[in-house]
Motif scaffolding. Structure first.
Motif, short mmCIF file in Angstrom:
data_model
loop_
_atom_site.label_atom_id
_atom_site.label_comp_id
_atom_site.label_asym_id
_atom_site.label_seq_id
_atom_site.Cartn_x
_atom_site.Cartn_y
_atom_site.Cartn_z
N SER A 52 0.83 -1.21 0.00
CA SER A 52 0.00 0.00 0.00
C SER A 52 0.86 1.26 0.00
CB SER A 52 -0.93 0.01 1.23
OG SER A 52 -1.92 -0.98 1.11
N GLU A 56 -0.02 3.09 -3.54
CA GLU A 56 -1.29 3.81 -3.42
C GLU A 56 -1.08 5.20 -2.83
OE1 GLU A 56 -3.44 1.03 -1.05
OE2 GLU A 56 -3.42 -0.51 -2.59
N ARG A 58 -1.80 8.07 -0.20
CA ARG A 58 -2.28 8.27 1.15
C ARG A 58 -3.25 9.46 1.19
NH1 ARG A 58 2.24 8.53 5.44
NH2 ARG A 58 2.69 10.51 4.39
N TYR A 87 -5.87 4.95 2.42
CA TYR A 87 -5.19 5.00 1.13
C TYR A 87 -6.20 4.83 -0.01
CZ TYR A 87 -0.50 4.96 3.10
OH TYR A 87 0.65 5.31 3.76
N PHE A 89 -6.68 3.68 -3.99
CA PHE A 89 -6.04 2.95 -5.08
C PHE A 89 -6.88 3.03 -6.35
CE2 PHE A 89 -8.56 -0.16 -2.77
CZ PHE A 89 -9.09 -1.02 -3.74
N THR A 97 -13.11 -2.00 -1.18
CA THR A 97 -12.44 -1.51 0.02
C THR A 97 -11.76 -2.70 0.71
OG1 THR A 97 -14.43 -1.80 1.39
CG2 THR A 97 -14.08 0.37 0.38
N ILE A 106 -4.28 -0.11 8.03
CA ILE A 106 -4.50 0.73 6.86
C ILE A 106 -5.86 0.36 6.26
CG2 ILE A 106 -3.84 1.12 4.44
CD1 ILE A 106 -0.97 0.89 5.23
N ARG A 108 -8.23 0.88 2.90
CA ARG A 108 -8.02 1.18 1.49
C ARG A 108 -9.37 1.27 0.78
NH1 ARG A 108 -5.02 -3.88 -0.38
NH2 ARG A 108 -4.42 -2.65 -2.21
N ASN A 110 -11.00 2.30 -3.32
CA ASN A 110 -10.58 2.59 -4.69
C ASN A 110 -11.26 3.84 -5.24
OD1 ASN A 110 -13.16 1.61 -5.19
ND2 ASN A 110 -12.53 0.19 -6.80
#
Length: 295
Positions: A52, A56, A58, A87, A89, A97, A106, A108, A110
Motif C-alpha cells: 500500500s 497507493e 495516502r 489509502y 487505489f 475496500t 490501513i 483502502r 478505490n
C-alpha cells in the motif's frame, strides 16, 4: 444530520450470530494455529503494508477531504481511539475496500468508491471496514487475502498445506469471511445511522451507479432482499454453501441487505442507537489477541 457517537460500544453488541459461530468453527479447526504462525514468519503483515505504501495514494485532510472527513467521522462514531491511515487505489470498475495491518492498520478504498459514494454512503462503507478493528480479527482477513499464495508457497513443506485445505481449513476460512460481512454491515449502519443510506450504499456495491437508483429500483431491490432473507437454505449441503461464498465474483449483496433488514426489523438496531450505556460489563472484557506473541 447529527449522528450519535457510540462511546464504549463493543463489537459483541452488534455481532451477527452466524459470524460468531463461523469464527468459533474456524478457530477450533486443526492446522489454523500453525498456518497463522506461517503468516507471521513470512512477514505478511509488513508485506501488505509495504504494498500500500509503495503503490497507493495516502489520503489526508488536504488532498482528499471528501474521503478523509467521512472516514474521520466513522472512526469517531464507532469510538476508535487511534485513526488508521487511509489509502486510495486505482479504479476497478466497481467499488472495492480493504483493511490490512494487524499491528498498524490501513484502510483502502478505490477510485470508484470515491466517485460513486456520497458522504453518508462513505460513512457506511468506512464503518463496515472499521468493524474489523473493533472485532480484532484482521489477521484472519489477511489470511484469506494471501491464502492462494500461501497454498503455493507451502505446498512442498512439511506443514502439509494440502492436507489442511482438504481438511476444511480453507473452506472454513471463506465461510467465516462471508459471515463476518453480516457483522460489518451492521457496523456500517450504526455509523451512517440511516437504513436508506445503507441500502443505497449496498446497491452501489452491487454495481448500480447513482443514476439508476430510482424509487422503483430501490423498492424492488428491498422486496427482493426480503424475499431472499425469508428463504431457508438448510437443505443445502454446508460445503455447497461455503463453496458459493468462496466464489470471489459473487457479491451476495442481496443476501447481505436481507440480513441487515432483518436486524432492523427485529428492533435490535434501534435499541442500540437509543441505549444510554453501550459499555459492556467489566466481567465481559477480555484481553486483546496479540499478533506477535499470542501463539
Amino acid at each position: 444530520m447529527t449522528r450519535k457517537i457510540l462511546t464504549g460500544i463493543s463489537s459483541t453488541a452488534y455481532e451477527h450470530p452466524f459470524d460468531r459461530k463461523a469464527l468459533a468453527s474456524l478457530q477450533n479447526m486443526p492446522g489454523v494455529s500453525p498456518l497463522l504462525k506461517k503468516v507471521n514468519e513470512y512477514g505478511i503483515d509488513r508485506l501488505l503494508r509495504l504494498q500500500s505504501l509503495g503503490s497507493e495514494i495516502r489520503v489526508t485532510p488536504r488532498n482528499f477531504p471528501q474521503l478523509y472527513q467521512p472516514f474521520l467521522e466513522a472512526c469517531q462514531v464507532l469510538d476508535i481511539a487511534t485513526v488508521p491511515e487511509l489509502y486510495l487505489f486505482r479504479g476497478t470498475g466497481h467499488i472495492k475496500t480493504y483493511i490490512i495491518g494487524v499491528e498498524k492498520t490501513i484502510v483502502r478504498i478505490n477510485l470508484d468508491g470515491m466517485e460513486w459514494l456520497n458522504y453518508d454512503e462513505l460513512l457506511f462503507i468506512f464503518g463496515y471496514e472499521i468493524a474489523r478493528i473493533k472485532s480484532q480479527h484482521i489477521i484472519y482477513h489477511q489470511m484469506s487475502i494471501v491464502m492462494p499464495a500461501l497454498k503455493m508457497w507451502l505446498s512442498s513443506t512439511t506443514l502439509g498445506i494440502g492436507g489442511l485445505v482438504a481438511g476444511g481449513v480453507e473452506l472454513a476460512l471463506y465461510n467465516w469471511v462471508m459471515m463476518a460481512k453480516f457483522t460489518a454491515d451492521r457496523a456500517g449502519l450504526l455509523t451512517c445511522q440511516d437504513v436508506n443510506v445503507a441500502t443505497t450504499a449496498l446497491m452501489k456495491l452491487a454495481g448500480l451507479p447513482e443514476e439508476y437508483l430510482t424509487t422503483d429500483v430501490i423498492e424492488d431491490f428491498l422486496i427482493q432482499s426480503r424475499e431472499f432473507a425469508a428463504n431457508s437454505f438448510d437443505s443445502l449441503d454446508q460445503v455447497t454453501k461455503i463453496l458459493s461464498y468462496s466464489e470471489s465474483s459473487l457479491s451476495w449483496l442481496v443476501m447481505r441487505t436481507g440480513e441487515l433488514l432483518k436486524w432492523v426489523d427485529s428492533g435490535e438496531y434501534e435499541h442500540l442507537i437509543q441505549a444510554e450505556n453501550l459499555k459492556p460489563p467489566e466481567t465481559e472484557e477480555k484481553e486483546g489477541w496479540n499478533f506477535l506473541t499470542s501463539w
